[in-house]
Every structure is written in structure tokens, then in C-alpha cells.
Scaffold this active site. Structure first.
Site, PDB file in Angstrom:
ATOM      1  N   ARG A 259      -1.060   8.991   1.359  1.00  0.00           N
ATOM      2  CA  ARG A 259      -2.415   9.469   1.045  1.00  0.00           C
ATOM      3  C   ARG A 259      -2.502  10.982   0.936  1.00  0.00           C
ATOM      4  O   ARG A 259      -3.232  11.510   0.090  1.00  0.00           O
ATOM      5  CB  ARG A 259      -3.384   9.006   2.140  1.00  0.00           C
ATOM      6  CG  ARG A 259      -3.597   7.551   2.067  1.00  0.00           C
ATOM      7  CD  ARG A 259      -4.471   7.060   3.174  1.00  0.00           C
ATOM      8  NE  ARG A 259      -4.577   5.617   3.049  1.00  0.00           N
ATOM      9  CZ  ARG A 259      -5.139   4.834   3.926  1.00  0.00           C
ATOM     10  NH1 ARG A 259      -5.652   5.334   5.031  1.00  0.00           N
ATOM     11  NH2 ARG A 259      -5.193   3.534   3.724  1.00  0.00           N
TER      12      ARG A 259
ATOM     13  N   HIS B  15     -11.304  10.490   5.928  1.00  0.00           N
ATOM     14  CA  HIS B  15     -11.184   9.055   6.165  1.00  0.00           C
ATOM     15  C   HIS B  15     -10.709   8.726   7.576  1.00  0.00           C
ATOM     16  O   HIS B  15     -11.166   7.762   8.172  1.00  0.00           O
ATOM     17  CB  HIS B  15     -10.184   8.505   5.144  1.00  0.00           C
ATOM     18  CG  HIS B  15      -9.988   7.028   5.196  1.00  0.00           C
ATOM     19  ND1 HIS B  15     -11.003   6.153   4.931  1.00  0.00           N
ATOM     20  CD2 HIS B  15      -8.889   6.272   5.462  1.00  0.00           C
ATOM     21  CE1 HIS B  15     -10.543   4.905   5.041  1.00  0.00           C
ATOM     22  NE2 HIS B  15      -9.276   4.958   5.381  1.00  0.00           N
TER      23      HIS B  15
ATOM     24  N   HIS C  51      -8.740  10.195   2.193  1.00  0.00           N
ATOM     25  CA  HIS C  51      -8.345   9.045   1.379  1.00  0.00           C
ATOM     26  C   HIS C  51      -8.563   9.412  -0.081  1.00  0.00           C
ATOM     27  O   HIS C  51      -9.637   9.895  -0.446  1.00  0.00           O
ATOM     28  CB  HIS C  51      -9.182   7.821   1.758  1.00  0.00           C
ATOM     29  CG  HIS C  51      -8.595   6.533   1.268  1.00  0.00           C
ATOM     30  ND1 HIS C  51      -8.472   6.249  -0.069  1.00  0.00           N
ATOM     31  CD2 HIS C  51      -8.087   5.472   1.935  1.00  0.00           C
ATOM     32  CE1 HIS C  51      -7.915   5.055  -0.206  1.00  0.00           C
ATOM     33  NE2 HIS C  51      -7.669   4.563   1.001  1.00  0.00           N
TER      34      HIS C  51
ATOM     35  N   ARG D 127      -1.427   9.351   8.729  1.00  0.00           N
ATOM     36  CA  ARG D 127      -1.299   7.930   9.071  1.00  0.00           C
ATOM     37  C   ARG D 127      -0.836   7.114   7.865  1.00  0.00           C
ATOM     38  O   ARG D 127      -1.353   7.274   6.760  1.00  0.00           O
ATOM     39  CB  ARG D 127      -2.660   7.405   9.533  1.00  0.00           C
ATOM     40  CG  ARG D 127      -2.762   5.907   9.547  1.00  0.00           C
ATOM     41  CD  ARG D 127      -4.043   5.447  10.170  1.00  0.00           C
ATOM     42  NE  ARG D 127      -5.193   5.547   9.307  1.00  0.00           N
ATOM     43  CZ  ARG D 127      -5.624   4.563   8.513  1.00  0.00           C
ATOM     44  NH1 ARG D 127      -4.967   3.419   8.433  1.00  0.00           N
ATOM     45  NH2 ARG D 127      -6.716   4.726   7.803  1.00  0.00           N
TER      46      ARG D 127
ATOM     47  N   GLU E 151       0.839  -1.201   0.000  1.00  0.00           N
ATOM     48  CA  GLU E 151       0.000   0.000   0.000  1.00  0.00           C
ATOM     49  C   GLU E 151       0.870   1.244   0.000  1.00  0.00           C
ATOM     50  O   GLU E 151       2.071   1.175   0.286  1.00  0.00           O
ATOM     51  CB  GLU E 151      -0.938  -0.003   1.226  1.00  0.00           C
ATOM     52  CG  GLU E 151      -1.937  -1.138   1.182  1.00  0.00           C
ATOM     53  CD  GLU E 151      -3.031  -1.060   2.230  1.00  0.00           C
ATOM     54  OE1 GLU E 151      -4.057  -1.702   2.039  1.00  0.00           O
ATOM     55  OE2 GLU E 151      -2.857  -0.363   3.253  1.00  0.00           O
TER      56      GLU E 151
HETATM   57  C1  LIG Z   1     -13.815   2.457   4.769  1.00  0.00           C
HETATM   58  C2  LIG Z   1     -12.660   2.323   5.738  1.00  0.00           C
HETATM   59  C3  LIG Z   1     -11.585   1.498   5.424  1.00  0.00           C
HETATM   60  C4  LIG Z   1     -10.505   1.384   6.301  1.00  0.00           C
HETATM   61  N1  LIG Z   1      -9.488   0.524   6.000  1.00  0.00           N
HETATM   62  C5  LIG Z   1      -8.481   0.348   6.900  1.00  0.00           C
HETATM   63  C6  LIG Z   1      -7.466  -0.624   6.673  1.00  0.00           C
HETATM   64  O1  LIG Z   1      -7.482  -1.344   5.679  1.00  0.00           O
HETATM   65  N2  LIG Z   1      -6.478  -0.746   7.602  1.00  0.00           N
HETATM   66  C7  LIG Z   1      -6.423   0.021   8.737  1.00  0.00           C
HETATM   67  O2  LIG Z   1      -5.489  -0.125   9.530  1.00  0.00           O
HETATM   68  N3  LIG Z   1      -7.398   0.933   8.978  1.00  0.00           N
HETATM   69  C8  LIG Z   1      -8.427   1.105   8.106  1.00  0.00           C
HETATM   70  N4  LIG Z   1      -9.419   2.009   8.379  1.00  0.00           N
HETATM   71  C9  LIG Z   1      -9.402   2.716   9.660  1.00  0.00           C
HETATM   72  C10 LIG Z   1      -9.841   1.768  10.775  1.00  0.00           C
HETATM   73  O3  LIG Z   1     -10.884   0.959  10.301  1.00  0.00           O
HETATM   74  C11 LIG Z   1     -10.304   2.524  12.000  1.00  0.00           C
HETATM   75  O4  LIG Z   1      -9.383   3.495  12.360  1.00  0.00           O
HETATM   76  C12 LIG Z   1     -10.477   1.561  13.161  1.00  0.00           C
HETATM   77  O5  LIG Z   1     -11.304   0.498  12.796  1.00  0.00           O
HETATM   78  C13 LIG Z   1     -11.055   2.296  14.350  1.00  0.00           C
HETATM   79  O6  LIG Z   1     -11.370   1.349  15.317  1.00  0.00           O
HETATM   80  P1  LIG Z   1     -11.913   1.851  16.728  1.00  0.00           P
HETATM   81  O7  LIG Z   1     -12.033   0.666  17.594  1.00  0.00           O
HETATM   82  O8  LIG Z   1     -11.093   2.978  17.205  1.00  0.00           O
HETATM   83  O9  LIG Z   1     -13.361   2.498  16.399  1.00  0.00           O
HETATM   84  P2  LIG Z   1     -14.575   2.038  15.482  1.00  0.00           P
HETATM   85  O10 LIG Z   1     -14.333   0.767  14.813  1.00  0.00           O
HETATM   86  O11 LIG Z   1     -14.957   3.181  14.648  1.00  0.00           O
HETATM   87  O12 LIG Z   1     -15.726   1.846  16.560  1.00  0.00           O
HETATM   88  C14 LIG Z   1     -16.268   2.968  17.237  1.00  0.00           C
HETATM   89  C15 LIG Z   1     -17.320   2.455  18.181  1.00  0.00           C
HETATM   90  O13 LIG Z   1     -17.676   3.466  19.110  1.00  0.00           O
HETATM   91  C16 LIG Z   1     -19.095   3.519  19.238  1.00  0.00           C
HETATM   92  N5  LIG Z   1     -19.472   4.845  19.732  1.00  0.00           N
HETATM   93  C17 LIG Z   1     -19.126   6.060  19.230  1.00  0.00           C
HETATM   94  N6  LIG Z   1     -19.646   7.035  20.004  1.00  0.00           N
HETATM   95  C18 LIG Z   1     -20.326   6.416  21.009  1.00  0.00           C
HETATM   96  C19 LIG Z   1     -21.094   6.871  22.115  1.00  0.00           C
HETATM   97  N7  LIG Z   1     -21.280   8.181  22.360  1.00  0.00           N
HETATM   98  N8  LIG Z   1     -21.666   5.958  22.948  1.00  0.00           N
HETATM   99  C20 LIG Z   1     -21.518   4.628  22.708  1.00  0.00           C
HETATM  100  N9  LIG Z   1     -20.810   4.139  21.660  1.00  0.00           N
HETATM  101  C21 LIG Z   1     -20.220   5.027  20.835  1.00  0.00           C
HETATM  102  C22 LIG Z   1     -19.584   3.180  17.838  1.00  0.00           C
HETATM  103  O14 LIG Z   1     -20.939   2.838  17.854  1.00  0.00           O
HETATM  104  C23 LIG Z   1     -18.618   2.045  17.489  1.00  0.00           C
HETATM  105  O15 LIG Z   1     -19.065   0.856  18.096  1.00  0.00           O
HETATM  106  C24 LIG Z   1     -10.499   2.138   7.513  1.00  0.00           C
HETATM  107  C25 LIG Z   1     -11.566   2.968   7.811  1.00  0.00           C
HETATM  108  C26 LIG Z   1     -12.656   3.066   6.954  1.00  0.00           C
HETATM  109  C27 LIG Z   1     -13.802   3.959   7.309  1.00  0.00           C
END
Ligand SMILES: Cc1cc2nc3c(=O)[nH]c(=O)nc-3n(C[C@H](O)[C@H](O)[C@H](O)COP(=O)(O)OP(=O)(O)OC[C@H]3O[C@@H](n4cnc5c(N)ncnc54)[C@H](O)[C@@H]3O)c2cc1C
Length: 505
Positions: free
Chosen positions: A283, A344, A236, A379, A116
Site C-alpha cells: 500500500r 487507513h 490506503h 501493515r 491482495e
Molecule cells: C474500511 C476499512 C477496511 C478494512 N479492511 C480490512 C481488511 O480487509 N482486513 C484487515 O485485516 N483489516 C482491515 N481493516 C483494518 C481493521 O478493520 C482494523 O484494524 C480492526 O478492525 C481494528 O479492530 P479493533 O478491535 O482494534 O478496533 P475497532 O474495530 O476500531 O473498534 C474500536 C472500538 O473502540 C471503541 N472506542 C474507542 N474509543 C473509546 C473510548 N474512549 N471509550 C469507549 N470506547 C471507545 C469504539 O467505539 C469501537 O467500539 C480495515 C479498516 C477499515 C477502516
């Protein structure tokens, strides 16, 4: 009153991995996970490309992954953190594999590693083009089997409660809204771990799902935590430009790593003008180049050209992307795919140390809502799932000490909440959200940002929002919208600060 040892806010990779590790090690602790929608509705499940880990020790090395990450972060990464994350990656990967997470392998049983942008080696482990979904599902399955974890869906945390001890704030609980019962309640807890993801929904073009409204940033800011680097929102370069969808469908970075080209209306590659790495530049570089091309041509999008790639292996490697394009009548083997840059990833956030500890006692932040020092200004692709795993591990190792320091002795006055009003003003807030998204897009992508005007506009949106709630005292869409305004204001203020510092230096 509800009580738990640990409250985890969010059910993405960071929250679930932390919960799994902590529940295994400390069966004596009670853990509650609250998530504001269904458990799977996360950024995590949308991740396509995969997770960056050095597994090929012949061609690759920790030093190269560290160098790529530092280079992508443009001088703002913290080297100690980068080293910790990169070096821990194989152990965290092993833990994912142990719970049954599957990553693609070649016929010899070796990892099928993707390349990537910004990576000098093939080092991305992936499950076809739905890596995040695979991880999310396996973690959710494991979590549901632990007797000491309670997973509460449709529970939105609306505020953190703090008490003051020796002039320092201590987090002692949270107010949450139960969407099914339409009630606000209080939960007393010895530790809170914010895992709330990013804030892509502040922008008109985004790959982030509707849940990504910056709640964790706003909750932590209101409680007094330090929020930094919010000016570094990663766009992105290859979101599918099709009919104003929100969120936009992402065409993974891995497609460029696989050999796809970015071309303009005339079918010509133009990225070499901006960076010798062309499609494989980071990116920020590719997004800026596309934006410049769009400004000079007055076109709405550029294109991803996959026509020269082998159709069968492309379809095998990217089944989800292919079928999504096909549904829209786009055949990657013969059509150009229209793309634009879209918000993104939030590189900044709640400032934490190497264990995910914030400035507030008993409050942790991990995953995308945290600013760990790994990403700097930009990132590196596929480093964020990895960051979530490593910081979940670090916080899990550390949390025992925090819990041991805290007992439920002090009393708390719980305010009485009025009846909640939900559905009628929902559309009104949808309209306000669209205005905010347009405002933030114009502000962020402008070459001459007007900070004061943008702040004034945010204040006006806030007054509108308050006027909607006057009859009902409190509404949930208002709370979510207020969180978005807080995150937006932090972005504007931190952009302003950076510009001022650059002018002065
Ligand atoms: C389309 C896309 C593709 C991606 N591809 C990649 C990749 O290939 N590789 C990589 O490393 N990263 C990638 N990323 C980034 C990565 O997916 C995210 O940074 C990562 O998954 C974030 O994980 P997290 O646990 O921090 O939060 P998330 O997975 O976003 O989860 C957030 C959680 O918090 C909850 N929440 C939010 N506010 C509240 C509230 N007030 N009360 C209760 N619950 C709440 C939500 O409901 C959810 O359950 C991608 C992102 C996107 C959008």
C-alpha cells in the site's frame, strides 16, 4: 461505585474476541465492555478484504506469509512476533469458524482465497466484500449470551486511573461518560484492556469511521504508557473519491488482487514506473506512486479500471462495492472509478509485549491501538484482523496471572465532576476537528515537513478548544478533541525524531 474484574474498552474484533475467550475460560470473572457509540460502530465492521491465513499448505507456507509481512514492514517488524502471529493464524481462524463465522468457499468446498497487494499467494479468507461485518455480528451475538459479560453502549472512557506501588504505576480503574444519563462515573477494575482502534479521523481523507479518534493512545499516554511508531500511518491507495465524504468509502485491495488496474486521466497504467509489482505492490508504494502522479498532473484523483473484468463474477465477488458505486451512478463494468489515497491504519501505538501487556501494570492494549511489532512501517493487507485475534488470545491466556496479583484493597479518592455540558458547543468542535484534519493532512503528505510549525498549530487549536470550555468546565467533545490533539502531537513528534535519526546516521 461500579466494580468489575476486567474492563474492556472497545467492541471491535479485538475487544469482543478477548471477551469471548476470557468469559468462556473464566466464568468466575466479571467482564464489562464499554463502547463509546453503538456496539457495531467500529473499524472492524467496515473491513472488506478479509483475513490473511495460510490454509493452502501445498501452494503456500508459513515461511512465505512471514516473508511477505517482513518485506511489507520494511525492516521494522519483529520477526518473533511475525512468526507467532502467522503460525497461530489457523487456530484462531478455527475458533472464528466454530462460532459460525462464514467465509466463502468454492464448489469443491475449499476456501475461496483472495489475493491482495504484497502477498505472494492467494491467502485471504473473506465473506464476499463484507468480511468484517460478518465477524463483528457473529462475535456480538456470542458475547450477548455470556452471563458474566456486560456490554455497555454509549459509554465513553475518558481517563484511566493509576496508583503508584514501588514507584511503578498500576492501573486501577477508569472514568467514563454515560451518554444517555449525561454523567461521569468511576469504575474500579482489576484489569483494563484497551481495544480502541485507530486514529484515521485525524486526517481529512480517511476510511476510518468517526469513532477512530485515537482515544486509546491518548488515555494510555496520559497514564504513562509508552507510545511508539505513530509516524507510520498507512494510507490506503483506493478510497473512493466522491464529494468530500468522511469517512470515505473503501474500494478493497482485493479488487486489485482480482485484476483491476490503476490508471491516470488518459486511461494509462502508470504504477510500473514505480514498482515492478504494479497494482500488487504494497500500500505504501502504491499510495506514494499515486500521490506523485497527482502532484505532477495537478489532478484530484486517479482511477480504478475494472472494465476488462467479467461483470457477473465481479458483482458476485464484490456486491457491496458494486452497489455502492451504482448508487453514485458509477457502473464498474463501463465506468472508471475515481480514487485517492486515504488514511487507513495506524501501524504504531501503545507498545506491548507478545501478550498485549503495556508498561503499566494491569493495563493491556490489543488490536489497532497497540504496537505489537507485527507491522513495522507498513501493515501487510489483511494482517490486522489476524493480529487482533492472535493478541486477544495471547492477552486472554495471560490475564489470569495479572488478576491473581491484584485485590481491591486500596482506597481511592474520587473527584466530583461538574455537570456535563454537551450539545451547544458541538458545532464549534466540528469546525476545530476539520482544521486539525487539514493541518495533519498537509503536514503528513508534505515532502518538506515543518515539525515546529505543525506543533505550534496544534497548541493554538488546543487554546481555542480550552476557550470554548471555559464557561462549562468540562465537555465531552472537548475530551475527544483533546485526545485527537494528543495523538496528532505524538505523530508529529515521532516523525521529527525519525527524521533527526535519519540525518544523524
Ligand atoms: C474500511 C476499512 C477496511 C478494512 N479492511 C480490512 C481488511 O480487509 N482486513 C484487515 O485485516 N483489516 C482491515 N481493516 C483494518 C481493521 O478493520 C482494523 O484494524 C480492526 O478492525 C481494528 O479492530 P479493533 O478491535 O482494534 O478496533 P475497532 O474495530 O476500531 O473498534 C474500536 C472500538 O473502540 C471503541 N472506542 C474507542 N474509543 C473509546 C473510548 N474512549 N471509550 C469507549 N470506547 C471507545 C469504539 O467505539 C469501537 O467500539 C480495515 C479498516 C477499515 C477502516
Amino acid at each position: 461505585m461500579l466494580k468489575t474484574d476486567i474492563l474492556i474498552v472497545g467492541s471491535g474484533i479485538s475487544g469482543l474476541f478477548f471477551a469471548m475467550k476470557t468469559a468462556k475460560k473464566r466464568p468466575d470473572l466479571s467482564i464489562v465492555i464499554m463502547t463509546k457509540e453503538t456496539a457495531q460502530n467500529t473499524n472492524t465492521q467496515l473491513a472488506q478484504g478479509g483475513i490473511a491465513v495460510v490454509t493452502d499448505v501445498v501452494k503456500d507456507s508459513f515461511e512465505q506469509h512471514i516473508r511477505d509481512t517482513l518485506q511489507s514492514g520494511d525492516g521494522l517488524c519483529e520477526r518473533e512476533i511475525v512468526e507467532m502471529v502467522v503460525k497461530q493464524a489457523p487456530e484462531r481462524l478455527k475458533e472464528l469458524v466454530e462460532i459460525g463465522t462464514s467465509f466463502d468457499q468454492n464448489e469443491k468446498g475449499e476456501w475461496n482465497l483472495g489475493l491482495e497487494g504484497g502477498h505472494s499467494q492467494h491467502r485471504i479468507l473473506h465473506h464476499k466484500d463484507s468480511s468484517g461485518l460478518e465477524i463483528e455480528k457473529k462475535l456480538l451475538k456470542i458475547i450477548r449470551g455470556f452471563p458474566n459479560i456486560k456490554l455497555l453502549e454509549n459509554h465513553m472512557v475518558i481517563d484511566l486511573c493509576t496508583e503508584t506501588k514501588n514507584d511503578k504505576p498500576i492501573c486501577t480503574g477508569a472514568f467514563f461518560y454515560n451518554k444517555k444519563h449525561n454523567t461521569i462515573k468511576y469504575i474500579r477494575t482489576r484489569t483494563i484492556v484497551l481495544c480502541t482502534g485507530g486514529c484515521g479521523q485525524l486526517f481529512a481523507h480517511t476510511t476510518n469511521p468517526k469513532i477512530a479518534t485515537g482515544d486509546g493512545i491518548a488515555l494510555a499516554a496520559r497514564a504513562g504508557a509508552t507510545i511508539v511508531d505513530m509516524q507510520y500511518i498507512q494510507f490506503h491507495p483506493t478510497a473512493l473519491a466522491s464529494g468530500g465524504k468522511n469517512p470515505m468509502f473503501l474500494i478493497s485491495e482485493a479488487v486489485r488482487g482480482y485484476g483491476a488496474h490503476i490508471v491516470n486521466e488518459e486511461g494509462k497504467r502508470f504504477l510500473f514506473k514505480y514498482d515492478a509489482r504494479a497494482e500488487l505492490a504494497t500500500r505504501d508504494v502504491v499510495s506514494n506512486a499515486i500521490n506523485k502522479e497527482l502532484q505532477s498532473s495537478s489532478k484530484k484523483h486517479v482511477f480504478l479500471d475494472c472494465r476488462h473484468l467479467d461483470k457477473n463474477s465481479f458483482y458476485q465477488q464484490f456486491p457491496v462495492i458494486t452497489s455502492h458505486c451504482n448508487e453514485l451512478g458509477i457502473k464498474p463494468e463501463k465506468d472508471l472509478i475515481p480514487i485517492v489515497p486515504a488514511a487507513h491504519y495506524q501501524c504504531g501505538g501503545i507498545k506491548v509485549d507478545k501478550n498485549g501487556v503495556t508498561a503499566i501494570q494491569n493495563l493491556y492494549a490489543i488490536g489497532e491501538c497497540a504496537r505489537t511489532g507485527l507491522h513495522g512501517k507498513n501493515r501487510l493487507a489483511s494482517n490486522s484482523l489476524l493480529e487482533a485475534l492472535v493478541f486477544a488470545h495471547q492477552a486472554s491466556e495471560n490475564v489470569g496471572r495479572t488478576i491473581a496479583r491484584f485485590t481491591f484493597t486500596s482506597t481511592i479518592l474520587i473527584p466530583k465532576f461538574p455537570k456535563i455540558h454537551y450539545p451547544n458547543d458541538y458545532n464549534a468542535f466540528d469546525i476545530l476537528k476539520k482544521e486539525l484534519q487539514q493541518l495533519m493532512t498537509n503536514f503528513y503528505t508534505s515532502e518538506h515537513r515543518n515539525f515546529d510549525l505543525a506543533s505550534e498549530e496544534i497548541k493554538k487549536l488546543n487554546s481555542h478548544a480550552i476557550s470554548f470550555t471555559e464557561r462549562h468546565e468540562i465537555t465531552i467533545p472537548f475530551i475527544e478533541f483533546s485526545n485527537m490533539l494528543t495523538a496528532a502531537l505524538l505523530i508529529i513528534m515521532q516523525c521529527k525524531l525519525e527524521t533527526k535519526e535519519m540525518c544523524e546516521s
